[in-house]
Design an enzyme around this catalytic site. Sequence first.
Site, short mmCIF file in Angstrom:
data_model
loop_
_atom_site.label_atom_id
_atom_site.label_comp_id
_atom_site.label_asym_id
_atom_site.label_seq_id
_atom_site.Cartn_x
_atom_site.Cartn_y
_atom_site.Cartn_z
N GLU A 1 0.84 -1.35 0.06
CA GLU A 1 0.03 -0.06 0.08
C GLU A 1 1.00 1.14 0.07
O GLU A 1 1.96 1.09 0.58
CB GLU A 1 -0.74 0.09 1.25
CG GLU A 1 -1.72 1.14 1.33
CD GLU A 1 -2.78 1.11 2.34
OE1 GLU A 1 -2.94 0.22 3.19
OE2 GLU A 1 -3.64 2.07 2.24
N CYS B 1 -6.59 0.74 2.99
CA CYS B 1 -7.70 1.69 3.13
C CYS B 1 -7.58 2.69 1.68
O CYS B 1 -8.42 3.42 1.40
CB CYS B 1 -7.46 2.64 4.34
SG CYS B 1 -8.05 1.75 5.50
N ASN C 1 -12.20 -3.43 0.95
CA ASN C 1 -11.30 -3.69 1.62
C ASN C 1 -11.91 -3.98 3.05
O ASN C 1 -12.27 -5.03 3.22
CB ASN C 1 -10.18 -2.62 1.78
CG ASN C 1 -9.03 -2.48 2.78
OD1 ASN C 1 -8.66 -3.73 2.95
ND2 ASN C 1 -8.80 -1.47 3.79
N GLU C 2 -11.98 -2.87 3.79
CA GLU C 2 -12.32 -3.21 5.35
C GLU C 2 -13.76 -2.46 5.30
O GLU C 2 -14.01 -1.47 6.11
CB GLU C 2 -11.47 -2.47 6.39
CG GLU C 2 -10.25 -3.06 6.60
CD GLU C 2 -9.28 -2.60 7.43
OE1 GLU C 2 -9.67 -1.43 7.99
OE2 GLU C 2 -8.23 -3.21 8.02
O1 AHR Z 1 -2.17 -1.42 6.91
C1 AHR Z 1 -2.55 -0.24 7.03
C2 AHR Z 1 -4.09 -0.01 7.19
O2 AHR Z 1 -4.51 -0.92 8.19
C3 AHR Z 1 -4.47 -0.67 5.63
O3 AHR Z 1 -4.78 0.29 4.86
C4 AHR Z 1 -6.20 -0.97 6.38
O4 AHR Z 1 -6.74 -1.76 5.53
C5 AHR Z 1 -5.77 -1.38 7.67
O5 AHR Z 1 -6.80 -0.70 8.45
#
Ligand code: AHR
Length: 660
Positions: free
Chosen positions: A44, A244, A375-376
Site C-alpha cells: 500500500e 484503505c 477492503n475493510e
Molecule cells: O495496513 C494499514 C491499514 O490497516 C490498511 O490500509 C487498512 O486496510 C488497515 O486498517
Amino acid sequence: MKRVIICLLICTVSLQLFSQRKLTVIADKPIAAVAPTMWGVFFEDINFGADGGLYAELVKNRSFEFPIAMMGWDEEKVNYQKGRILIINKSDNSNNSRFARVSITNAEGNYSLMNEGFRGMGFHQGKQYELSMMIRTGNPTNIKIKIQLLNYAGKVIGNGSLENFGKDPTAIGWKKYSAMITTSDTARRGRLNLVFEGQGVIDIDMISLFPHDTWKTRPGGLRNDLVQKIADLKPGFVRFPGGCIVEGRELANRYQWKTTIGDAGDRKLIMNRWNVEFPRRAAPDYFQSFGLGFYEYFLLSEDVGAEPLPILNCGMACQFNSAEVVAMNELQTYIDDALDLIEFANGSITTKWGKLRNEMGHPAPFNLKFIGVGNEQWEPQYIERYKVFEKAILSKYPDIKIVSGSGPFAEGEFFNYAWKELKELKPALIDEHYYKPPKWFFSNAGRYDSYERTGPKVFAGEYAAHSKDNADAESRNNWEAALAEAAFMTGLERNADLVQMCSYAPLFAHVDAWQWRPDLIWFDNLNSMATPSYYVQKLFSTNKGTHVVRITENDKSLSGKDSLYSSAVIDKQKGELIIKIVNSASTSQQIEFDLKGCKLAKAEGSVETLATNDIYSYNKVAELEKLKPGEKKLLINTNKFSHSLPAYSFSVLKIPVSVK
Ligand code: AHR
C-alpha cells in the site's frame, strides 16, 4: 568440592533428559496441500511506500500538480532581478494541466529552482542519475539549464546541462530533453538544483530525476533494493494497491486504476489519504502521482513470480472516515472497473483494454486469477454491493477467484455478520485483518484449528503484532512482535487446507515519513532494512513446502502448550521435511524429534534460527542488523534425534528425507 560439581552436573543432565519433550512427525500422511499462494505481500502507498519509496522518482511534485503548485520547490533566495516563475494552468481538463513558465530577465545573473525531494534525495557515489524535462520555448533563446545534484550542505556532487532549445525549429511544441549525471559523492538528504542561465522565456513540466539503476534498469522504474527485498521473500502473491487507500476518505479520492495507467505524465494525481489521516503524523506533502500504477503492479508481480491480487473499491469510501457509499443504481461504473480490469490483465490485444496493455509493452496476458472486492467494509451496505459485483464478475469470468472482506476486526458483530452472509455466497476467500498485541498472537495460534471447513477459504490479508498504538513512535518491530507472529503463523500453516493466502501489513515505511508502524521493511533515501518480522516471513515463505504433515506432542498439535508452537511440511520436490518451531519460553528447551513415515536421505540437514534474549531489541536502518537468521548444520543419523531450542527462538529445521 569436586563431588558437589559432579553431582550438580549429573543432576542438570538428568533434569534435562527428564524434561526433554518428545515431538512426533508423521511424514507420510499429508493433511493438506500448501497453496502456492500461501505467503504473499501486501503493498500500500502508506509511509511513503510508493512515491518517495518503491517508485524511484526523486523529484516531488514534478509537474506542479499538487494543490499548492510550488510545494517541494524553492526559488533561489528570491532575486526578482534575475528571473521569475509563473505557474500556468491550461484549464484544459487534462490530468497534467499545470506547467511552469520561467522568465530570465538578467543575462548577468542566474535564476535557480530547487527541489527538495521526498525528505531529501538519495544519491549514491559514482552512480548515474537521469534528469528529464518537458520543455517548450516560443522563440529562439540562449537559455541554458545547468543541473546540479547537491548534498545536504549544498555542495555540488553531480553536474549536467540542458541547452540549445531555441535553435531547434521543432521546439515550438513540448519536447522531452534529458541528461545523465554521475555523482562524485553519496548524499542521503540531497536536492536537485536547476540553474537557468541566459535570457528569455522557457516553459517546463514533468521535471523528473531517476537513478539509472532501477529494478531491471527500467526507465522511470522502481527502487532496486526495495524490489529485491520483495523478491527475496519469493511471495506467492502481491496484493495491491492496499488497504484503505482503495477506499479513499471520500469516494472522490478512492483508488481508480484507470487513471493510473498509460503515459506516466498523464496520470491524474490525487491526495494520498494518509496525508491527513493521523494528525499526529500529518504529511501535507503526501500525494499519489501514480507513476507506480496498475500496469507496474502487474509487472512487479510477474517479476517476482507472484500472483497479482488487485483489490478494488466496491462503491464504498472508508467507513472510519466519511462512510460515503454510491447509490445502488449507480454502481455500474464500479462494476465496469472490475470487469475492465480483468480484460486489461487477461484480454487479447484485440480487446479495448487488452490493446492498451499491449501498447504499454505487454502483449502477453498477465494471467490474473484473483480479484478483491472492497477492503475493510462492514454491515449490509457491503454485502448488498458485494452481491452485485459477484454476479457480474462470475457471469462473465467464472474462473476468477473473488476475495471478499470480513471488515477491520478479527472478531465481533461485524466480523460474524460478514462471515455468516458471505458463506452463503461464492467468494473464494474471505479476507481477515488483525493488528493486535503480541499476546493475542501467542494465544490465538489455534484460531483456525476449529474453523468450519465447508465455506470459503481464509485470506489472512493484513496482520502484524503491535506492542503500542500504530501512530506511536515506540511501536517497534521488535523481536517480541516477530516471535508472536511466528507462533501464530505455525497455526496458519497447520491449517493450510483452509488458510490459503497470508500477508503481513504494511510492507514499507520511510524512516522520516511514516504514518503507521510497525512495518515489514524500513528504508531511508539510501538504505533499506529487514525487520525481525521480515525474517520470520521469509523463513516461512521460502520454506513453504508442498504438503502439511502432523507434528504433535502426546498426539496433540503444538499451539502454545508450555511455550511451544510448531508446524511441519514436506517438500515433495526437494525431498525435504521442514519443521518450524517457536520456543517462547525464557529458557532453552530440549526436544526429542521422532520422524515417522520417512527415511533420512542424508545424515546432514540444516537449521536456521532467529533468537535473542532481549525480546525488545530491533534492527535499525543503515546499521548492522542485530537480528537475522543464523544457519547451522543439523547432524542426524537416525529418525530420532535431539535438538535444543534456545530461549525466545524461532527455528526452521530442514531434513533431507524420502517419504515412504
Ligand atoms: O495496513 C494499514 C491499514 O490497516 C490498511 O490500509 C487498512 O486496510 C488497515 O486498517
